[in-house]
Motif scaffolding. Structure first.
Motif, PDB file in Angstrom:
ATOM      1  N   ILE A 130       0.876  -1.167   0.000  1.00  0.00           N
ATOM      2  CA  ILE A 130       0.000   0.000   0.000  1.00  0.00           C
ATOM      3  C   ILE A 130       0.911   1.215   0.000  1.00  0.00           C
ATOM      4  N   CYS A 131       0.527   2.220  -0.763  1.00  0.00           N
ATOM      5  CA  CYS A 131       1.367   3.412  -0.879  1.00  0.00           C
ATOM      6  C   CYS A 131       0.481   4.632  -1.047  1.00  0.00           C
ATOM      7  N   GLN A 159      -0.211  13.430   0.242  1.00  0.00           N
ATOM      8  CA  GLN A 159      -1.548  13.043   0.697  1.00  0.00           C
ATOM      9  C   GLN A 159      -1.543  12.221   1.990  1.00  0.00           C
ATOM     10  N   ARG A 160      -0.384  12.017   2.569  1.00  0.00           N
ATOM     11  CA  ARG A 160      -0.306  11.214   3.797  1.00  0.00           C
ATOM     12  C   ARG A 160      -0.992  11.913   4.963  1.00  0.00           C
ATOM     13  N   GLY A 161      -1.569  11.108   5.845  1.00  0.00           N
ATOM     14  CA  GLY A 161      -2.232  11.639   7.023  1.00  0.00           C
ATOM     15  C   GLY A 161      -3.632  12.160   6.759  1.00  0.00           C
ATOM     16  N   LYS A 162      -4.174  11.892   5.581  1.00  0.00           N
ATOM     17  CA  LYS A 162      -5.507  12.386   5.218  1.00  0.00           C
ATOM     18  C   LYS A 162      -6.550  11.272   5.142  1.00  0.00           C
ATOM     19  N   GLY A 163      -6.169  10.065   5.574  1.00  0.00           N
ATOM     20  CA  GLY A 163      -7.134   8.969   5.610  1.00  0.00           C
ATOM     21  C   GLY A 163      -7.271   8.159   4.331  1.00  0.00           C
ATOM     22  N   LEU A 164      -6.373   8.353   3.371  1.00  0.00           N
ATOM     23  CA  LEU A 164      -6.483   7.616   2.106  1.00  0.00           C
ATOM     24  C   LEU A 164      -6.297   6.113   2.290  1.00  0.00           C
ATOM     25  N   ALA A 165      -5.366   5.714   3.136  1.00  0.00           N
ATOM     26  CA  ALA A 165      -5.154   4.279   3.370  1.00  0.00           C
ATOM     27  C   ALA A 165      -6.438   3.639   3.896  1.00  0.00           C
ATOM     28  N   GLN A 166      -7.080   4.302   4.836  1.00  0.00           N
ATOM     29  CA  GLN A 166      -8.342   3.797   5.409  1.00  0.00           C
ATOM     30  C   GLN A 166      -9.418   3.693   4.325  1.00  0.00           C
ATOM     31  N   LEU A 167      -9.539   4.704   3.478  1.00  0.00           N
ATOM     32  CA  LEU A 167     -10.558   4.688   2.421  1.00  0.00           C
ATOM     33  C   LEU A 167     -10.315   3.557   1.422  1.00  0.00           C
ATOM     34  N   MET A 168      -9.051   3.349   1.042  1.00  0.00           N
ATOM     35  CA  MET A 168      -8.744   2.261   0.108  1.00  0.00           C
ATOM     36  C   MET A 168      -9.014   0.908   0.764  1.00  0.00           C
ATOM     37  N   SER A 213       3.323   3.480   9.600  1.00  0.00           N
ATOM     38  CA  SER A 213       2.531   2.424   8.965  1.00  0.00           C
ATOM     39  C   SER A 213       1.949   1.472  10.007  1.00  0.00           C
ATOM     40  N   LEU A 214       2.736   1.120  11.013  1.00  0.00           N
ATOM     41  CA  LEU A 214       2.236   0.243  12.073  1.00  0.00           C
ATOM     42  C   LEU A 214       1.019   0.867  12.751  1.00  0.00           C
ATOM     43  N   LYS A 215       1.119   2.147  13.092  1.00  0.00           N
ATOM     44  CA  LYS A 215       0.005   2.840  13.754  1.00  0.00           C
ATOM     45  C   LYS A 215      -1.208   2.932  12.848  1.00  0.00           C
ATOM     46  N   ALA A 216      -0.996   3.237  11.576  1.00  0.00           N
ATOM     47  CA  ALA A 216      -2.114   3.369  10.633  1.00  0.00           C
ATOM     48  C   ALA A 216      -2.861   2.044  10.497  1.00  0.00           C
ATOM     49  N   HIS A 217      -2.123   0.944  10.390  1.00  0.00           N
ATOM     50  CA  HIS A 217      -2.771  -0.350  10.223  1.00  0.00           C
ATOM     51  C   HIS A 217      -3.460  -0.817  11.510  1.00  0.00           C
TER      52      HIS A 217
END
Length: 182
Positions: free
Chosen positions: A99-100, A105-114, A138-142
């Motif tokens: 995932i990238c 755009q980091r910190g804006k919730g894109l990983a969560q949306l994808m 990345s650990l915290k985001a996941h």
């Protein structure tokens, strides 16, 4: 005024944008992606499982790639084999990642949306991933997305954590709740 973000299923027409973002985020360029997939590998992944992208003004600013066990078996990727050795998972698990998200755009919730889009397309299947143990963001985001650390392993003098998730579809959640109420 901010530009709208679109989350959607990637197509063959998105390959150049995925590869451009992947290249820009390699460790050799200051990013955190430790491997680089070829055009043919990504194309094979597209024919096998959903690949999710985030776009702004038709520019790819994020991607979430996935691979089934069957496709992975044909590839012989040593780091994935190391992950599989550390955690076997369920019968129908798949590989979540890479995932990238572009630096802007980091910190804006894109990983969560994808991730939410992926869960709509692949409910009730266990996803397994690995993250370099020193990649705290990345650990915290996941973990924030509800994924749990299930194991760890060493590969090429680096330490990695293995995370897994299994979320049920909304229909399954409702039926589980009804059964629990009886």
């Amino acid at each position: 005024m901010t530009n709208p973000i679109t989350i959607k299923l990637a197509t063959i027409n998105d390959l150049d944008g995925i590869i451009k973002l992947q290249t820009a985020n390699q460790t050799s360029k200051g990013g955190t992606l430790s491997g680089e997939l070829t055009r043919n590998q990504i194309q094979e992944m597209m024919s096998d499982m959903p690949q999710i992208i985030a776009t702004i003004n038709n520019e790819i600013v994020g991607f979430l790639l996935t691979t089934s066990k069957a496709v992975n078996r044909n590839r012989k990727v040593p780091i994935v084999d190391a992950m599989s050795g550390a955690y076997t998972g369920s019968a129908d698990w798949y590989i979540y990642g890479p995932i990238c998200v572009s630096q802007t755009q980091r910190g804006k919730g894109l990983a969560q949306l994808m991730f939410e889009e992926l869960l709509k397309l692949e409910p009730n299947r266990e996803g397994i991933l690995f993250i370099k143990s020193d990649n705290v963001a990345s650990l915290k985001a996941h973990e924030k997305m509800g994924m749990q650390k299930v194991s760890s392993f060493h590969f090429n003098d680096a330490h990695f954590d293995v995370y897994a998730y299994l979320f049920h579809s909304e229909e399954d959640k409702k039926s589980i709740e009804i059964i629990n109420l009886k």
